[in-house]
Design an enzyme around this catalytic site. Structure first.
Site, short mmCIF file in Angstrom:
data_model
loop_
_atom_site.label_atom_id
_atom_site.label_comp_id
_atom_site.label_asym_id
_atom_site.label_seq_id
_atom_site.Cartn_x
_atom_site.Cartn_y
_atom_site.Cartn_z
N ASP A 322 -35.41 4.09 -59.77
CA ASP A 322 -36.30 4.50 -58.71
C ASP A 322 -36.11 6.00 -58.51
OD1 ASP A 322 -38.11 4.48 -56.68
OD2 ASP A 322 -36.77 3.61 -55.19
N ASP A 561 -32.13 -0.66 -54.47
CA ASP A 561 -31.39 -0.70 -53.21
C ASP A 561 -32.09 -1.52 -52.14
OD1 ASP A 561 -33.53 0.91 -52.68
OD2 ASP A 561 -32.38 2.65 -52.03
N ASP A 565 -36.45 -5.30 -54.31
CA ASP A 565 -36.05 -5.11 -55.71
C ASP A 565 -35.36 -6.34 -56.29
OD1 ASP A 565 -36.94 -2.45 -55.90
OD2 ASP A 565 -35.12 -1.71 -54.95
#
Length: 803
Positions: A322, A561, A565
């Site tokens: 990310d 995080d 996800d």
């Protein structure tokens, strides 16, 4: 080929954020629960505790290391030797107990490290009990608790706001990076953060019933990839266990019934063949190497929650990242202030005035506050930023209204220059001025922004061009992965132009291969999987991309995080959570970077490669003995020859050419990326050494003129097997380091010393050997080493061709 496991994503998507009060909801009094009520609910199982897989207890660890299949076989064989009084041949039990002690000690050490790291994860919560705010661990909160949450706090459970207001960052749940405003009666979901404000909220769903826990439960339906290393080792154990006992029984019957050998001779001969086939140290070596990796990674602030995560990370060739929080710090930096209908001084003054109107600081406001002084004028009204309106505003007593936000949401006509700035990767904010807030016509903090409506903009004061703040050394980290043959893909919910600009600043190769996933259907997204930048990517489509990469034969690692996800993390081959995100995400991941620093990942990958590379290197040493023992046992069922080795001779050979060196080699540095087909590779590497020993042993045992003694033939076979094992060790140690050179010198010296000083202990009749015997031994050993070298060259060429 298309990715699999799509049904699991659908399950994750089915979870919806709640609206309204839940059924049977009873509001808790403002004084909160009493201590007695909280204790009763804790006792009733209404605590904020998720069903987790607890760590193994000390007795479990001891039991798992002591009562293994191979240990039980070794104990049974030792009992057989004891019954016939062959005590010296029971020395292999020393290796068994050493293996058990080492494995248990390393497991306990790793357990202590994991417990220490897990304690660092807990942050106290602030429930109201008996009318007073107290502190307690998140797990001690109970259903119905009133708790106080402030800016920077993360919600440990689902809650409904009683009083106060806040801006909540729900990006970990929804993927949307902009905070949303929440007030009395609104839900705050587990995993979200407060970016501003203070609220008192009642816990409405705790433990396994919370949104984060339910999403994690759905993710568990996704089948996590298995460890190839452990699968192959278990397959090897299965093969050996199936043939070991039947083959041993046939050998014993042959010795005892066909050759009419006494029990004192038949039992040790049979036990020697069976012991040789047991790679007892290989399983231990694998466990110890992995546990040592756990401890070393723990010292690097990396929590290993699944052992095979080290292996899959070592095999990774695609790394999905990310942008925010991984490549960037999550903070913005003001790059440029561009005046429009105001001069620079007026723009600066307006920015300072606007900043003084807001107590809490979002990432955008912090970036501006770092560049402009914060004013002290109190506003008459403020309109906080929301993801829906993409702007915020402040009204002042002189009637001025300042509006800050995305240009397309603030201005009726957006200059073309704004689009050019966006193409360059800037986040552009417009600061505009509006009228109609005359100080006499409205009381402080009310009236001007009723229903979120803003007066018409009169002029655009200017634009602020913000950049993401890059993580220090992020460029070096990306370069390291490129040099190691790992392809980096960036998945983000942001504009792909912004993400691509960050990637270019970091020097990422092919950063211009960007795709706007918001404009693609699933088929088009799958077809675009060769892109490097994936922007406007929703959480559920991250898993689709992970599956697409895996369908192409890649080993995929993913960092994340957020709770959103979790499905993609669970579907990836190696899941890595960044500490500081959602707690549920950390529970779902195989590895957790406790310092939340992406730049520590190369050290983690290097440790994984060291562990797996050295396991692969040393596993071939163990399988040499297993292979030649099995081949000899099978051949001697049909050949009129006795088994050449005694158990104690194999103990000596195994200890010096396999056991002791392997534990040193397992700690050596190794940067080679692990590849697939572990078992096939180690068998091919072990086959030349096994073939050389088989040939030398059979030739040594064939009756020849002038040699009628089994003791002499057995001695020659054992000596040649020992030297070939040491030669194989030298080949495995290439290229030589100081430690490897020391091992290749010390092990032969120890072998020669044991043979010369304790020949009777090891049933070696060296004093009865004639000059002809020594010449014969030299010729046989040279021939065996030649077979070893030739076989190694063929195996290495074959391995290179396959890779």
């Amino acid at each position: 080929m298309k990715p699999q496991n799509g049904s699991s994503v659908g399950a994750a998507q089915a979870l919806k954020l709640p609206v309204g009060l839940p059924e049977h909801y009873i509001a808790t009094a403002e004084t909160g629960l009493s201590a007695a009520e909280a204790a009763a609910r804790l006792q009733a199982g209404q605590a904020n505790r998720q069903t987790a897989q607890p760590g193994k207890s000390v007795p479990q660890i001891i039991g798992e290391n002591l009562f293994t299949l191979f240990n039980l076989l070794n104990f049974a064989l030792a009992l057989c030797l004891a019954l016939v009084g062959s005590w010296r041949n029971m020395m292999f039990l020393g290796v068994v107990f050493s293996n058990t002690l080492i494995g248990t000690g390393q497991s306990l050490r790793a357990r202590a490290m994991l417990n220490k790291l897990r304690l660092l994860q807990e942050k106290p919560c602030h429930p109201i009990r008996d009318g007073a705010e107290t502190d307690c661990p998140p797990a001690d909160l109970v259903l119905g608790d009133l708790a106080v949450f402030r800016a920077g706090d993360q919600l440990p459970a689902d809650a409904i706001i009683h009083s106060g207001s806040c801006a909540a960052d729900e990006s970990l749940l929804t993927g949307e990076s902009d905070p949303v405003q929440r007030g009395p009666g609104d839900w705050l979901m587990s995993g979200s953060f407060l970016t501003e404000g203070k609220v008192t909220a009642q816990l409405a769903a705790v433990g396994d019933e919370s949104y984060a826990a339910r999403l994690m439960g759905d993710a568990k339906r996704i089948r996590s990839p298995k460890s190839e290393l452990m699968t192959d080792l278990n397959r090897l154990v299965s093969w050996i266990s199936r043939i070991l006992v039947p083959l041993g029984l046939l050998l014993f019957l042959r010795e005892y019934l066909t050759r009419h050998a006494p029990l004192e001779e038949a039992v040790p001969s049979t036990v020697a063949a069976m012991i040789g086939m047991i790679p007892e140290g290989l399983i231990l070596l694998t466990s110890v190497a992995l546990m040592a990796g756990v401890v070393k990674l723990g010292r690097r602030k990396t929590l290993v929650q699944e052992l095979f995560g080290i292996e899959t990370l070592a095999r990774t060739d695609v790394l999905c990242l990310d942008k925010t929080g991984t490549l960037t710090t999550g903070e913005m930096t003001l790059d440029q202030a561009v005046p429009v209908d105001a001069d620079e001084a007026e723009l600066r003054a307006a920015a300072s005035r606007f900043l003084g109107a807001f107590e809490a600081r979002s990432g955008t406001l912090r970036a501006l506050a770092a560049a402009f002084p914060v004013g002290g004028e109190a506003p008459t009204d403020t309109l906080p930023f929301s993801s829906a309106r993409k702007k915020s505003a402040a009204a002042f007593a002189d009637g001025t209204v300042l509006i800050l936000g995305a240009p397309s949401f603030v201005l009726e006509e957006v200059p073309a220059q704004v689009e050019e700035w966006a193409e360059q990767g800037f986040r552009v904010l417009a600061l505009a001025e509006a009228g109609g807030a005359g100080g006499a016509q409205c009381a402080p903090l009310q009236g001007v922004f009723r229903n979120g409506e803003l007066p018409a903009v009169e002029r655009c004061l200017g634009f602020f061009l913000l950049r993401d703040t890059l993580r220090p050394a992020a460029a070096d980290t990306l370069r390291w992965f490129r040099e190691q043959g790992v392809s980096v893909r960036i998945m983000s919910g942001d504009d792909p132009r912004t993400v691509a600009a960050v990637a270019r600043r970091l020097g990422l190769a092919d950063a211009d291969k960007a795709v706007d996933c918001g404009k693609l259907n699933d088929e088009e997204l799958f077809a675009a999987r060769d892109s490097v930048i994936f922007g406007r990517l929703t959480p559920d489509r991250k898993r689709l991309l992970v599956g697409a990469f895996q369908a192409d034969g890649h080993t995929v690692a993913m960092t994340g995080d957020g709770v959103n996800d979790i499905p993609a993390l669970k579907a990836s081959d190696c899941s890595i959570a960044m500490a500081g995100g959602a707690e549920a995400t950390e529970h779902a991941a195989q590895l957790v970077l406790m310092d939340g620093d992406f730049n520590s990942l190369p050290a983690v990958v290097a440790e994984g490669r060291r562990v797996i590379g050295n396991i692969t290197r040393t596993a071939s040493l163990f399988l040499v003995k297993t292979l030649y023992s099995a081949i000899l046992a099978i051949l001697l069922l049909i050949l009129p020859l006795r088994y050449p080795f005694q158990p104690i001779q194999l103990t000596l050979i195994s200890a010096l050419s396999i056991g002791v060196p392997s534990f040193f080699l397992a700690l050596e540095p190794s940067s080679e990326r692990a590849t697939r087909h572990f078992l096939r590779r180690v068998i091919l590497r072990a086959a030349p050494g096994a073939l050389a020993v088989v040939v030398c042993a059979l030739v040594s045992m064939i009756p020849r003129r002038g040699v009628a003694s089994y003791e002499v033939s057995s001695t020659l076979a054992a000596l040649s097997a020992g030297l070939i094992g040491l030669a194989n060790l030298a080949l495995v140690c290439r290229p030589f380091t100081r430690l490897r050179a020391l091992l290749c010198g010390a092990m032969p010296a120890a072998f020669i010393g044991a043979v010369a000083l304790f020949p009777k202990v090891f049933f070696l009749h060296i004093h009865t050997l004639t000059g002809g015997d020594w010449l014969f031994f030299a010729a046989v050993t040279v021939c065996g080493v030649g077979i070893l070298l030739a076989g190694k060259q063929i195996a290495e060429r074959n391995e290179k061709r396959r890779t």
